[in-house]
Design an enzyme around this catalytic site. Sequence first.
Site, PDB file in Angstrom:
ATOM      1  N   GLU A  33      28.677  14.651  37.815  1.00  0.00           N
ATOM      2  CA  GLU A  33      29.909  15.279  37.335  1.00  0.00           C
ATOM      3  C   GLU A  33      29.761  16.763  37.612  1.00  0.00           C
ATOM      4  O   GLU A  33      28.684  17.332  37.419  1.00  0.00           O
ATOM      5  CB  GLU A  33      30.096  15.052  35.837  1.00  0.00           C
ATOM      6  N   GLU A  38      34.493  25.047  32.047  1.00  0.00           N
ATOM      7  CA  GLU A  38      34.526  24.505  30.693  1.00  0.00           C
ATOM      8  C   GLU A  38      34.297  25.658  29.733  1.00  0.00           C
ATOM      9  O   GLU A  38      33.516  26.559  30.014  1.00  0.00           O
ATOM     10  CB  GLU A  38      33.536  23.359  30.484  1.00  0.00           C
TER      11      GLU A  38
END
Length: 115
Positions: A33, A38
């Site tokens: 991933e 984020e």
Amino acid sequence: RIRAKLPSGPGIWPAIWLEPQEYKYGIWPISGEIDIAEMQGSRPNVSLGTLHYSPPAGPLYPHIFASHICTLNDGSVDLSKDFHTYGLRWEREKFTWYIDDEECASTSLWMAPGV
């Protein structure tokens, strides 16, 4: 590249990420991933670029991840106040993260043992 306005606030963790269409090497995190951006909601001046992966011995452990801190103007910009362009350049041996076309982090250390 993606243009987004990420929310801030305690207890939230907005993210923009990439996962494979097919889990060629195994389930998450073995096939990987990549987080383009984020944000820990309580730290709106920091965006993290993160790689998640695992050696194929998995299934889930060890979950290896490497986060790289991205900021604008040495961390003085609250990224939740406006839209920003988040980018990732993915080369064979290097990942580079960008905010508003400014390079903010890079790494070439990501390969899982045995892969």
